[in-house]
Design a protein around this motif. Structure first.
Motif, PDB file in Angstrom:
ATOM      1  N   LYS A   1      42.197  57.541  36.630  1.00 11.77           N
ATOM      2  CA  LYS A   1      40.877  56.984  36.934  1.00 11.77           C
ATOM      3  C   LYS A   1      40.039  57.994  37.717  1.00 11.77           C
ATOM      4  O   LYS A   1      38.868  58.234  37.389  1.00 11.77           O
ATOM      5  CB  LYS A   1      41.034  55.679  37.732  1.00 11.77           C
TER       6      LYS A   1
ATOM      7  N   LYS B   1      35.919  58.320  38.092  1.00 11.11           N
ATOM      8  CA  LYS B   1      35.673  56.945  38.538  1.00 11.11           C
ATOM      9  C   LYS B   1      36.349  56.723  39.884  1.00 11.11           C
ATOM     10  O   LYS B   1      37.545  56.971  40.023  1.00 11.11           O
ATOM     11  CB  LYS B   1      36.235  55.955  37.510  1.00 11.11           C
ATOM     12  N   PRO B   2      35.596  56.234  40.862  1.00 16.80           N
ATOM     13  CA  PRO B   2      36.219  55.992  42.162  1.00 16.80           C
ATOM     14  C   PRO B   2      37.195  54.817  42.111  1.00 16.80           C
ATOM     15  O   PRO B   2      37.015  53.887  41.320  1.00 16.80           O
ATOM     16  CB  PRO B   2      35.042  55.679  43.079  1.00 16.80           C
TER      17      PRO B   2
ATOM     18  N   ASP C   1      38.889  51.405  43.416  1.00  9.98           N
ATOM     19  CA  ASP C   1      38.442  50.237  44.172  1.00  9.98           C
ATOM     20  C   ASP C   1      39.616  49.768  45.026  1.00  9.98           C
ATOM     21  O   ASP C   1      40.718  50.308  44.956  1.00  9.98           O
ATOM     22  CB  ASP C   1      37.897  49.141  43.253  1.00  9.98           C
TER      23      ASP C   1
ATOM     24  N   LEU D   1      32.888  62.724  43.018  1.00  5.99           N
ATOM     25  CA  LEU D   1      33.320  61.552  43.776  1.00  5.99           C
ATOM     26  C   LEU D   1      33.171  61.723  45.295  1.00  5.99           C
ATOM     27  O   LEU D   1      33.496  60.806  46.050  1.00  5.99           O
ATOM     28  CB  LEU D   1      34.771  61.201  43.439  1.00  5.99           C
TER      29      LEU D   1
ATOM     30  N   SER E   1      31.076  58.990  47.056  1.00  9.50           N
ATOM     31  CA  SER E   1      31.762  57.690  47.180  1.00  9.50           C
ATOM     32  C   SER E   1      32.784  57.740  48.311  1.00  9.50           C
ATOM     33  O   SER E   1      32.987  56.752  49.016  1.00  9.50           O
ATOM     34  CB  SER E   1      32.412  57.272  45.861  1.00  9.50           C
TER      35      SER E   1
END
Length: 178
Positions: free
Chosen positions: A60, A65-66, A68, A139, A142
């Motif tokens: 991921k 994509k960070p 969660d 990223l 984030s």
């Protein structure tokens, strides 16, 4: 930054059953480099928390994509269990939020956190020059938005990571009494 006296923090860091240190901060703050050097300095083992991520988390992040909280919490529990399993250990782990550190402390209540403090420009430059890491520079924001610095009631110390590695290691070691 959180101020400390060597005597007060060292007493809080050292426990009868060992010293469990998490070197924390955003990607490229120097967690792995400082963590390895710190472990060598105090004569204990080192684990890079990145090595404990499940493959799905790595994929991921590599895709830009960070993670969660649903991705992070199982990994943080593994970090906590790894800390608890050894008497003396240093683990590098982002531990960006208080909730994340609380998840680690749920497994290893005596964890001591050493937060590496570095400015955004340095982090970005380091991320862009790393060729062998799954975390892309895209990223970084984030990570910084997620970051909650150590609070006064948390066992740990905030250390500037702008110096050379031996200087940063010495500051952490002094804070833990090592």
């Amino acid at each position: 930054m959180k101020e400390f006296t060597v005597e007060n923090v060292a007493a809080a860091a050292r426990r009868e059953d060992g010293l469990r240190i998490v070197v924390m901060g955003p990607s490229s703050s120097g967690k792995s480099t400082v963590g390895r050097a710190l472990a060598e300095h105090i004569g204990t083992s080192f684990i890079d928390g990145d090595d404990l991520h499940p493959a799905a988390n790595v994929a991921k992040m590599a895709a830009g994509k960070p993670l969660d909280d649903g991705d992070r919490m199982p990994w943080l529990r593994v970090i906590g269990r790894a800390l608890h399993a050894q008497q003396d250990i240093v683990i590098a782990c982002s531990a960006l939020k208080r909730d994340y550190r609380d998840a680690i402390r749920a497994e290893a209540p005596d964890a001591f956190f050493a937060e590496l403090v570095t400015d955004r420009a340095v982090l970005e430059q380091r991320m862009r020059t790393r060729l062998d890491h799954f975390m892309p520079a895209s990223l970084l924001d984030s990570q910084l938005e997620t970051l909650e610095p150590l609070e006064e009631d948390e066992r740990g110390v905030r250390v500037s990571a702008s110096g050379d590695v031996p200087t940063v290691v010495s500051a952490i070691a002094a804070a833990t009494g090592e």
